[in-house]
Design a protein around this motif. Sequence first.
Motif, PDB file in Angstrom:
ATOM      1  N   UNK A  69       4.560  -1.747   7.332  1.00 18.68           N
ATOM      2  CA  UNK A  69       4.966  -2.362   8.591  1.00 18.68           C
ATOM      3  C   UNK A  69       5.997  -3.454   8.362  1.00 18.68           C
ATOM      4  N   UNK A  70       6.927  -3.570   9.301  1.00 20.12           N
ATOM      5  CA  UNK A  70       7.925  -4.645   9.250  1.00 20.12           C
ATOM      6  C   UNK A  70       8.129  -5.177  10.660  1.00 20.12           C
ATOM      7  N   UNK A 109       1.622  -2.160  12.927  1.00 22.65           N
ATOM      8  CA  UNK A 109       2.567  -1.090  12.610  1.00 22.65           C
ATOM      9  C   UNK A 109       2.216  -0.389  11.306  1.00 22.65           C
ATOM     10  N   UNK A 110       1.738  -1.145  10.321  1.00 25.14           N
ATOM     11  CA  UNK A 110       1.369  -0.539   9.041  1.00 25.14           C
ATOM     12  C   UNK A 110       0.183   0.415   9.213  1.00 25.14           C
ATOM     13  N   UNK A 111      -0.819   0.003   9.997  1.00 25.51           N
ATOM     14  CA  UNK A 111      -1.981   0.860  10.231  1.00 25.51           C
ATOM     15  C   UNK A 111      -1.589   2.100  11.027  1.00 25.51           C
ATOM     16  N   UNK A 112      -0.811   1.895  12.087  1.00 25.18           N
ATOM     17  CA  UNK A 112      -0.370   3.036  12.885  1.00 25.18           C
ATOM     18  C   UNK A 112       0.484   3.987  12.052  1.00 25.18           C
ATOM     19  N   UNK A 113       1.328   3.435  11.204  1.00 22.43           N
ATOM     20  CA  UNK A 113       2.167   4.264  10.343  1.00 22.43           C
ATOM     21  C   UNK A 113       1.346   5.088   9.366  1.00 22.43           C
ATOM     22  N   UNK A 143      -5.734  -0.974  16.935  1.00 20.29           N
ATOM     23  CA  UNK A 143      -5.291  -0.278  15.724  1.00 20.29           C
ATOM     24  C   UNK A 143      -6.467  -0.036  14.776  1.00 20.29           C
ATOM     25  N   UNK A 144      -7.341  -1.044  14.626  1.00 19.39           N
ATOM     26  CA  UNK A 144      -8.520  -0.899  13.760  1.00 19.39           C
ATOM     27  C   UNK A 144      -9.461   0.162  14.317  1.00 19.39           C
TER      28      UNK A 144
END
Length: 220
Positions: A69-70, A109-113, A143-144
Amino acid sequence: MASASSLFLASPISTAPGIRTPSSPCPARPSLRPRRPSLAVAAALQAAHQPAVAAAPKPPALPFRVGHGFDLHRLEPGLPLIIGGVSIPHDRGCDAHSDGDVLLHCVVDAILGALGLPDIGQIFPDTDPRWKGAESCVFMREAVKLMHQAGYELGNLDATLILQKPKISPFKETIRSNLCELLGADPSVVNLKAKTHEKVDSLGENRSIAAHTVVLLMRK
């Protein structure tokens, strides 16, 4: 892997042994009064998610998945600076549609990605008045929930904040503790680093703040 239609059932997040269950939708922010998402917000979250998730390709049930994520926000005078759900004293804050929490947006974003889902901007667009001023912990909880309902748990998370000012070291452990609470994770698997940008470009000139996050999700 859970089907898209089952990802939004209003059920508690299931956790593996040794993983902490989050105790509240939004941990309290120092200096700020915590707010609990209302039923209307929960319903809006479900309505926002369903079309985007249903349209996403169904990823295979891999033993582990990696996501990056960024996020970057412009800093403006007179706005609150919220990082990881913690209010940080500063003369500038993030210009954003929600509360502008660059770290939580990045983690979401990192989790969704990792799950192969659309990014936070597609699921919670800044053109939607429902998310005006929303606390980013609401997005984190969703997201979790998606992560657990898809059959995964957090292996580990590594996040890097990039900002010239203010110094984050006095708040680092509070931010990390808040992340652990939101993720339902043990502190041993959540790492947080902070770096300056050596006075280079908008980050180094204190005109913006950015974050990178990498997560490893493990099949339950």
